[in-house]
Write an enzyme that holds these catalytic residues in place. Structure first.
Site, mmCIF file in Angstrom:
data_model
loop_
_atom_site.group_PDB
_atom_site.id
_atom_site.type_symbol
_atom_site.label_atom_id
_atom_site.label_comp_id
_atom_site.label_asym_id
_atom_site.label_seq_id
_atom_site.Cartn_x
_atom_site.Cartn_y
_atom_site.Cartn_z
ATOM 1 N N THR A 18 27.467 42.936 93.114
ATOM 2 C CA THR A 18 27.308 42.074 92.233
ATOM 3 C C THR A 18 28.569 41.385 91.659
ATOM 4 O O THR A 18 28.616 40.182 91.398
ATOM 5 C CB THR A 18 26.651 42.590 91.059
ATOM 6 O OG1 THR A 18 25.220 42.964 91.696
ATOM 7 C CG2 THR A 18 26.450 41.748 90.259
ATOM 8 N N ALA A 45 27.849 50.243 96.065
ATOM 9 C CA ALA A 45 26.653 48.971 96.660
ATOM 10 C C ALA A 45 26.393 48.014 95.686
ATOM 11 O O ALA A 45 26.866 47.045 95.656
ATOM 12 C CB ALA A 45 25.464 49.775 97.186
ATOM 13 N N CYS A 46 25.282 48.102 95.040
ATOM 14 C CA CYS A 46 24.691 47.081 94.142
ATOM 15 C C CYS A 46 25.580 46.684 93.065
ATOM 16 O O CYS A 46 25.705 45.398 92.797
ATOM 17 C CB CYS A 46 23.393 47.418 93.309
ATOM 18 S SG CYS A 46 22.181 47.780 94.643
ATOM 19 N N VAL A 47 26.622 47.602 92.381
ATOM 20 C CA VAL A 47 27.637 46.919 91.343
ATOM 21 C C VAL A 47 28.727 46.355 92.159
ATOM 22 O O VAL A 47 29.145 45.186 91.591
ATOM 23 C CB VAL A 47 27.967 48.127 90.506
ATOM 24 C CG1 VAL A 47 29.222 47.853 89.759
ATOM 25 C CG2 VAL A 47 26.886 48.818 89.592
ATOM 26 N N LYS A 87 15.502 41.913 91.700
ATOM 27 C CA LYS A 87 16.045 41.662 93.013
ATOM 28 C C LYS A 87 15.654 42.376 94.246
ATOM 29 O O LYS A 87 15.078 43.383 93.859
ATOM 30 C CB LYS A 87 17.860 41.898 92.710
ATOM 31 C CG LYS A 87 18.236 43.293 92.676
ATOM 32 C CD LYS A 87 19.730 43.353 92.492
ATOM 33 C CE LYS A 87 20.351 44.745 92.358
ATOM 34 N NZ LYS A 87 19.885 45.745 93.477
#
Length: 242
Positions: free
Chosen positions: A181, A176-178, A144
């Site tokens: 998502t 952020a990313c978790v 990603k």
């Protein structure tokens, strides 16, 4: 007793007081509902690659949590997924054009906020999934460019094609990313489960606060034990149906 341990315990006490006060507000207003597990799960592991899981990188996350909880928990989840044929998607992040002064870059504008240029696509040792939880044959590694594993990728389509209705999300970072998502997973119509012991961050208190807030609005936060039992049960049900 170490000063860091004292500070951590005091932070935990402060957070618990905040959680207690916030819970009253959430429950009065109808938040903290349960989405529950579905029939067909997949494991989505976000950014558990060397730049995040090992020391020495700007993205490095809390090593005590990583080595003591996150990696061991992931190993248990992977064992259950592999034993019962559940899809596993390993997600990582890297960039091909890492010159911030280039007229065009796949970093977009994110590099104006954080040092994403350090995750160079040419340096596979940085973005490769940690060898302790390395992908095996039949598992997919998704690259990603943004925080969410869904943003600008084919993840949603891959999951739907496999009949998945539930995603167990692990990885870093909670802030952020978790989190993004999980939010996008719910928005795309998947039952979202955040695996408590398998989510980390760099900043003290970030995991606890984000998991508390995620549990109120975007996902069910469940333990590794609960998720492993679910994976085993879902696998047994699928085998019986066949």
């Amino acid at each position: 007793m170490q000063d860091d341990d004292v500070d951590a315990r005091e932070l935990d006490r402060m957070l618990q007081r905040a959680f207690d006060a916030s819970t009253k507000i959430y429950q009065q207003r109808g938040f903290q509902r349960r989405i529950g597990f579905g029939k067909k799960p997949a494991l989505v592991s976000v950014d558990l690659a060397n730049a995040w899981t090992r020391p020495g990188n700007p993205f490095t996350c809390d090593q005590r949590a990583m080595d003591g909880e996150i990696i061991p928990g992931m190993q248990r989840l992977l064992k259950a997924c592999r034993a019962h044929g559940h899809p596993v998607i390993h997600v990582t992040t890297a960039y091909e054009i890492t010159d911030p002064n280039a007229p065009f870059t796949d970093m977009g504008l994110w590099q104006c906020k954080i040092p994403i240029e350090v995750v160079d696509l040419q340096r596979k040792e940085l973005w490769a999934i940690d060898s302790r939880i390395a992908p095996v044959k039949g598992e997919y590694t998704l690259l990603k460019k943004r925080a969410s594993a869904f943003h600008g990728t084919g993840l949603g389509g891959l999951l739907r094609a496999a009949g998945v209705d539930t995603i167990l999300v692990t990885g870093v970072t909670a802030t952020a990313c978790v989190r993004t998502t999980i939010c996008d997973g719910l928005a795309d119509g998947f039952r979202t489960i955040a695996v408590k012991e398998c989510i980390g961050d760099r900043v003290p208190g970030a995991v606890a606060w984000n998991l508390y807030d995620i549990d109120a609005k975007f996902a069910d936060v469940e333990s590794v034990d609960t998720c492993v039992k679910y994976l085993e049960g879902a696998g047994a049900t699928a085998q019986a149906a066949e």
